[in-house]
Design an enzyme around this catalytic site. Structure first.
Site, PDB file in Angstrom:
ATOM      1  N   LYS A  45       0.839  -1.217   0.000  1.00 57.65           N
ATOM      2  CA  LYS A  45       0.000   0.000   0.000  1.00 57.65           C
ATOM      3  C   LYS A  45       0.865   1.254   0.000  1.00 57.65           C
ATOM      4  CE  LYS A  45      -2.810  -1.379   3.744  1.00 57.65           C
ATOM      5  NZ  LYS A  45      -3.630  -0.910   4.882  1.00 57.65           N
ATOM      6  N   LYS A  47       2.815   2.182   2.257  1.00 62.19           N
ATOM      7  CA  LYS A  47       2.680   2.769   3.586  1.00 62.19           C
ATOM      8  C   LYS A  47       3.702   2.144   4.508  1.00 62.19           C
ATOM      9  CE  LYS A  47      -1.517   4.243   5.788  1.00 62.19           C
ATOM     10  NZ  LYS A  47      -2.866   4.128   6.232  1.00 62.19           N
TER      11      LYS A  47
HETATM   12  N1  C2G Z   1     -10.234   6.572  10.570  1.00 62.72           N
HETATM   13  C1  C2G Z   1     -11.255   7.398  11.082  1.00 62.72           C
HETATM   14  N2  C2G Z   1     -10.939   8.667  11.520  1.00 62.72           N
HETATM   15  C2  C2G Z   1      -9.668   9.135  11.445  1.00 62.72           C
HETATM   16  C3  C2G Z   1      -8.635   8.296  10.935  1.00 62.72           C
HETATM   17  C4  C2G Z   1      -8.943   7.013  10.505  1.00 62.72           C
HETATM   18  O1  C2G Z   1     -12.419   6.998  11.163  1.00 62.72           O
HETATM   19  N3  C2G Z   1      -9.419  10.388  11.872  1.00 62.72           N
HETATM   20  C5  C2G Z   1     -10.592   5.229  10.093  1.00 62.72           C
HETATM   21  C6  C2G Z   1     -10.263   5.015   8.601  1.00 62.72           C
HETATM   22  O2  C2G Z   1     -11.280   5.538   7.807  1.00 62.72           O
HETATM   23  C7  C2G Z   1     -10.150   3.490   8.510  1.00 62.72           C
HETATM   24  C8  C2G Z   1      -9.645   3.103   9.921  1.00 62.72           C
HETATM   25  O3  C2G Z   1      -9.801   4.261  10.764  1.00 62.72           O
HETATM   26  O4  C2G Z   1     -11.408   2.880   8.257  1.00 62.72           O
HETATM   27  C9  C2G Z   1      -8.179   2.691   9.915  1.00 62.72           C
HETATM   28  O5  C2G Z   1      -7.467   3.718   9.261  1.00 62.72           O
HETATM   29  P1  C2G Z   1      -6.003   3.388   8.713  1.00 62.72           P
HETATM   30  O6  C2G Z   1      -5.207   2.779   9.772  1.00 62.72           O
HETATM   31  O7  C2G Z   1      -5.486   4.616   8.041  1.00 62.72           O
HETATM   32  O8  C2G Z   1      -6.345   2.267   7.636  1.00 62.72           O
HETATM   33  P2  C2G Z   1      -5.807   2.105   6.155  1.00 62.72           P
HETATM   34  O9  C2G Z   1      -4.342   2.143   6.147  1.00 62.72           O
HETATM   35  O10 C2G Z   1      -6.549   3.064   5.327  1.00 62.72           O
HETATM   36  O11 C2G Z   1      -6.197   0.602   5.845  1.00 62.72           O
HETATM   37  O12 C2G Z   1      -7.982  -2.930   3.376  1.00 62.72           O
HETATM   38  C10 C2G Z   1      -8.243  -1.654   3.893  1.00 62.72           C
HETATM   39  C11 C2G Z   1      -7.060  -1.109   4.552  1.00 62.72           C
HETATM   40  O13 C2G Z   1      -6.496  -2.009   5.442  1.00 62.72           O
HETATM   41  C12 C2G Z   1      -7.371   0.181   5.280  1.00 62.72           C
END
Ligand code: C2G
Length: 153
Positions: A45, A47
């Site tokens: 990703k 990341k």
């Molecule tokens: N999130 C949120 N509010 C924030 C930050 C994050 O509601 N201020 C939510 C995101 O929308 C997501 C979850 O927290 O649903 C986890 O966010 P991340 O760790 O950034 O996840 P990501 O790397 O986007 O991984 O297969 C899908 C991926 O694994 C998602």
């Protein structure tokens, strides 16, 4: 009839936005399963996370609102997981709006509003301000301030 909810994320530098999303997803059902992205999958990703996978999944599994944690290794596993765990709802934050609609033939797909003003990226940016590359500027600024204070007294 009990309802199973499933979600996925990196959850790096765990913060209030993550917690509130997981609590709201748990409230949609009776069981919340969380897929935590492995470091290898995050590399796919583009990341990198500050906290390693082993610690991130331990943090998530320690939350009251989480009933089960699984590793997230690839993009395709959601369909398999929905079947394997008989998930009724796949829930994600709105930054993924529409991205998993193709799974709505397997279960209900919902996107919840994000918590504004907080993100792992933002925390990293704030921390980097105090990083070594800024330390010299920081020290100079402190000197200026202390000289000003000295001159005032
Ligand atoms: N999130 C949120 N509010 C924030 C930050 C994050 O509601 N201020 C939510 C995101 O929308 C997501 C979850 O927290 O649903 C986890 O966010 P991340 O760790 O950034 O996840 P990501 O790397 O986007 O991984 O297969 C899908 C991926 O694994 C998602």
């Amino acid at each position: 009839m009990s309802k199973t909810v499933i979600t996925y994320g990196t959850f790096d530098l765990f913060h209030i936005g993550h917690l509130r999303l997981l609590q709201r997803l748990r409230a949609l059902g009776d069981k919340l399963i969380v897929g935590v992205s492995t470091d290898e999958f995050n590399a796919l990703k583009n990341k990198t996370s500050s906290i390693c996978f082993e610690d991130r999944i331990e943090i998530i599994s320690g939350l009251k609102c989480v009933d089960m944690v699984i590793p997230e290794n690839d993009w395709q596993q959601k369909k398999r997981d929905i079947e394997k765990y008989s998930a009724d709802i796949l829930g994600m934050g709105e930054d993924w709006q529409g991205k998993f609609d193709h799974l709505s033939s397997e279960c209900e797909v919902v996107y919840l509003p994000r918590t504004t003003g907080i993100s792992s990226t933002k925390i990293k940016q704030n921390l980097s301000i105090l990083g070594p590359e800024h330390r010299e500027e920081f020290k100079k600024a402190l000197e200026v301030i202390s000289n000003l204070v000295d001159n005032l007294s």
